[in-house]
Scaffold this motif. Structure first.
Motif, PDB file in Angstrom:
ATOM      1  N   GLU A  82       0.828  -1.208   0.000  1.00  0.00           N
ATOM      2  CA  GLU A  82       0.000   0.000   0.000  1.00  0.00           C
ATOM      3  C   GLU A  82       0.867   1.265   0.000  1.00  0.00           C
ATOM      4  O   GLU A  82       0.542   2.244  -0.670  1.00  0.00           O
ATOM      5  CB  GLU A  82      -0.934   0.007   1.208  1.00  0.00           C
ATOM      6  N   ASP A  85       2.246   1.547  -3.534  1.00  0.00           N
ATOM      7  CA  ASP A  85       1.181   1.990  -4.442  1.00  0.00           C
ATOM      8  C   ASP A  85       0.867   3.477  -4.248  1.00  0.00           C
ATOM      9  O   ASP A  85       0.627   4.199  -5.218  1.00  0.00           O
ATOM     10  CB  ASP A  85      -0.090   1.165  -4.234  1.00  0.00           C
ATOM     11  N   TYR A  86       0.876   3.940  -3.005  1.00  0.00           N
ATOM     12  CA  TYR A  86       0.616   5.347  -2.720  1.00  0.00           C
ATOM     13  C   TYR A  86       1.693   6.235  -3.350  1.00  0.00           C
ATOM     14  O   TYR A  86       1.389   7.236  -3.992  1.00  0.00           O
ATOM     15  CB  TYR A  86       0.559   5.564  -1.201  1.00  0.00           C
ATOM     16  N   SER A  89       1.397   6.242  -7.128  1.00  0.00           N
ATOM     17  CA  SER A  89       0.271   7.063  -7.590  1.00  0.00           C
ATOM     18  C   SER A  89       0.613   8.553  -7.542  1.00  0.00           C
ATOM     19  O   SER A  89       0.120   9.328  -8.351  1.00  0.00           O
ATOM     20  CB  SER A  89      -0.978   6.777  -6.754  1.00  0.00           C
ATOM     21  N   ARG A  90       1.466   8.956  -6.611  1.00  0.00           N
ATOM     22  CA  ARG A  90       1.846  10.369  -6.503  1.00  0.00           C
ATOM     23  C   ARG A  90       3.002  10.749  -7.418  1.00  0.00           C
ATOM     24  O   ARG A  90       3.024  11.830  -7.978  1.00  0.00           O
ATOM     25  CB  ARG A  90       2.244  10.690  -5.063  1.00  0.00           C
ATOM     26  N   GLY A  92       4.629   8.444  -9.833  1.00  0.00           N
ATOM     27  CA  GLY A  92       4.822   7.609 -11.016  1.00  0.00           C
ATOM     28  C   GLY A  92       5.794   6.467 -10.718  1.00  0.00           C
ATOM     29  O   GLY A  92       6.421   6.423  -9.657  1.00  0.00           O
ATOM     30  N   GLU A  93       5.930   5.560 -11.666  1.00  0.00           N
ATOM     31  CA  GLU A  93       6.783   4.391 -11.457  1.00  0.00           C
ATOM     32  C   GLU A  93       8.263   4.721 -11.439  1.00  0.00           C
ATOM     33  O   GLU A  93       9.077   3.899 -11.059  1.00  0.00           O
ATOM     34  CB  GLU A  93       6.489   3.321 -12.522  1.00  0.00           C
TER      35      GLU A  93
END
Length: 161
Positions: A82, A85-86, A89-90, A92-93
């Motif tokens: 998590e 993922d957070y 999402s903020r 990028g990869e």
């Protein structure tokens, strides 16, 4: 005297040769299990300023903010996935030092093995060509009578040079 100096110098080199971790004492969590998870996560996250360092190794202010953010999320009860993922999402990869395997990163993952295979094929073909004598088939064809006559003419005219 010299031996003592050498030992002191060696000890100093050993002390200064250790990796410098940028984690400040005020960032460290009280719970050792959470701190271990935070260190594991931050070792795999890229510093957006330094780009080739993990946030654990970087002294950049943004890296500090990310380290604090990771620890805050862990204290809030997020799982490792998590937290990742957070951050993805903020930011990028690109924030991941090791990108995830997905369709849009397939070429990134395949480039290394493909380059290795291409290199091995090139080496194999070069060795095979070398074993054959290095000459192509066209080089072994004898000259025709007309070509031999032209060559003699060129050699005669070149003898004056």
């Amino acid at each position: 005297m010299i031996r003592t100096l050498m030992k002191t110098l060696l000890l100093c080199l050993c002390v200064f040769a250790t990796p410098a971790l940028a984690v400040a004492p005020d960032e460290i969590l009280d719970d050792p299990a959470l701190e271990t998870r935070a260190r594991t996560l931050s070792a795999g996250l890229r510093c957006m300023v330094c780009q080739n360092q993990s946030i654990d190794d970087s002294d950049a202010p943004l890296a500090k903010d990310l380290r604090v953010l990771v620890r805050e999320r862990l204290v809030a009860g997020d799982s490792n996935e998590e937290v990742i993922d957070y951050l993805v999402s903020r930011y990028g990869e690109f924030v991941l030092l090791k990108p995830r395997f997905a369709w849009h990163t397939l070429m990134l993952w395949a480039a290394g093995p493909l380059a290795l295979i291409a290199g091995l094929i090139a080496i194999f073909l070069a060795l095979r060509r070398k074993r054959r004598g290095g000459a192509s088939v066209e080089e072994n064809v004898p000259l025709s009578e007309d070509e031999q006559r032209k060559l003699r003419g060129i050699l005669k005219s070149g003898a004056d040079i």
